[in-house]
Design an enzyme around this catalytic site. Structure first.
Site, short mmCIF file in Angstrom:
data_model
loop_
_atom_site.label_atom_id
_atom_site.label_comp_id
_atom_site.label_asym_id
_atom_site.label_seq_id
_atom_site.Cartn_x
_atom_site.Cartn_y
_atom_site.Cartn_z
N GLU A 49 23.38 56.62 70.26
CA GLU A 49 22.51 56.46 71.91
C GLU A 49 22.09 54.82 71.27
O GLU A 49 21.07 54.93 69.76
CB GLU A 49 21.87 57.64 72.67
CG GLU A 49 21.77 57.31 73.86
CD GLU A 49 20.57 58.40 74.66
OE1 GLU A 49 19.58 57.59 74.11
OE2 GLU A 49 21.18 59.33 74.22
N ASP A 60 10.36 56.49 79.86
CA ASP A 60 10.49 56.32 78.76
C ASP A 60 8.78 56.95 77.99
O ASP A 60 7.92 56.70 78.63
CB ASP A 60 11.10 55.29 77.81
CG ASP A 60 12.91 55.29 78.11
OD1 ASP A 60 13.20 56.13 77.79
OD2 ASP A 60 12.81 54.19 78.30
#
Length: 266
Positions: A49, A60
Site C-alpha cells: 500500500e 490518519d
C-alpha cells in the site's frame, strides 16, 4: 485475473493470509520510498500500500500525518507518486500496488485522467479514504474501465444495511478498519475480530484485510487467523523514523514470517 485477485487466489491454495505493508511516498525522500518498495516486495510483502501525501489526512493518526508532511516537504506530488510506481514496475511486474489517499488531489488531477494514468503506471487498486459510497460513481466507472480495484473501508460501527450499500462496486479486497479512531492507535483483539469478521463475510466473498492498529508480528498473526490479510503502517513508519529503511525491511520480514506461520482452514 487482476494481480490482487491472483495473489489472494494463490494464498488460498497455500492456506495462509497476506501481509500488506504501507509506504508513505517520498518519506523522507523519493529514493528511500523506492528502496522500501523494492525491499518489501523481496522480503515477504504480498501486496504493498502506497500513501499519497496530502495536506489534510483526516483519517490518519500522528505518525502517518507526520510521514505525509515529510513527503510533501520532499516534493511529493500525485504525478511524482505515479512516477515512483512506474520505476518500481521496471523490475517488478507481479507485486500488487494499492494507492491510498484522499479525493481532493484526484479531483484536481481529473478523475478520468487519474485512473488512466494510475493504471498505465502499474497501480492495481485504489483506497480513497474520504470517498463516501453515495459519491462512488465519481470514480467507479473510470476505475472499472482501467481495471483498477476500488477497495472500500468498513468500520466496526458500520451497520448491516450500510455494509451492503458500501460493498456495492467494491473489488480487490475489503479494508476493515478494526478500531474506531485514527490510524496507529490501539489494536483490535482476537475477540473483536472473531465477532466482526464473520458478519462481513456474510455479505461478501471478497478477501478481508485488517488495518488501523496492527503493529507487531504477533498481532499480524492474530489478524490472519480470522481475516485474509494484515495491513501494517504506523509501526513501520515509526521504525523508519527511529532507525532506517533496512530496519523497516527487517521488520517486514518478521511480519511476513509470522503471517506465514498461521495456517488457515480450507
Amino acid at each position: 485475473m487482476s494481480r490482487i485477485a491472483g495473489v489472494f487466489a494463490a494464498l488460498r491454495q497455500e492456506g495462509r493470509g497476506a501481509l500488506i505493508p504501507f509506504v508513505e511516498a517520498f518519506d523522507p525522500d523519493r529514493a528511500t520510498s523506492l528502496t522500501l518498495l523494492k525491499g518489501m516486495a523481496e522480503n515477504g510483502a504480498d501486496i504493498i500500500e502506497i500513501g499519497m501525501p496530502f495536506t489534510d489526512p483526516m483519517a490518519d493518526g500522528p505518525t502517518i500525518q507526520a510521514a505525509g508532511r515529510r513527503g510533501l516537504q520532499a516534493g511529493a506530488t500525485l504525478n511524482g507518486v505515479l512516477e515512483l510506481v512506474t520505476e518500481f514496475r521496471k523490475e517488478n511486474d507481479h507485486t500488487p500496488l494499492v494507492l491510498m489517499g484522499y479525493l481532493n488531489p484526484i479531483l484536481s488531477h481529473g478523475v478520468e485522467a487519474f485512473c488512466f494514468d494510475a493504471a498505465k503506471a502499474g497501480v492495481d487498486g485504489l483506497i480513497i479514504v474520504d470517498l463516501p459510497a453515495e459519491e462512488a460513481d465519481l470514480v467507479l466507472p473510470y476505475a472499472k474501465e482501467n481495471k483498477l480495484d476500488v477497495i472500500r473501508l468498513i468500520a466496526p460501527t458500520t451497520s448491516d444495511e450500510r455494509l451492503r450499500h458500501v460493498l456495492a462496486g467494491s473489488s480487490g479486497f475489503i479494508y476493515y478498519v478494526s478500531i474506531t479512531g485514527v490510524t496507529g492507535t490501539r489494536t483490535a483483539s482476537a475477540a473483536d475480530l472473531a465477532r466482526d469478521i464473520p458478519r462481513i463475510r456474510t455479505e461478501t466473498d471478497l478477501p478481508i484485510a485488517v488495518g488501523f492498529g496492527v503493529r507487531t508480528p504477533d498481532q499480524a498473526a492474530t489478524v490472519v487467523a480470522h481475516a485474509d490479510a494484515a495491513i501494517v503502517a504506523s509501526a513501520l513508519i515509526d521504525t523508519l523514523c527511529k532507525e532506517n529503511a533496512e530496519a523497516v525491511i527487517r521488520d517486514v520480514r518478521a511480519l511476513a514470517d509470522a503471517v506465514r506461520g498461521v495456517r488457515k482452514a480450507a
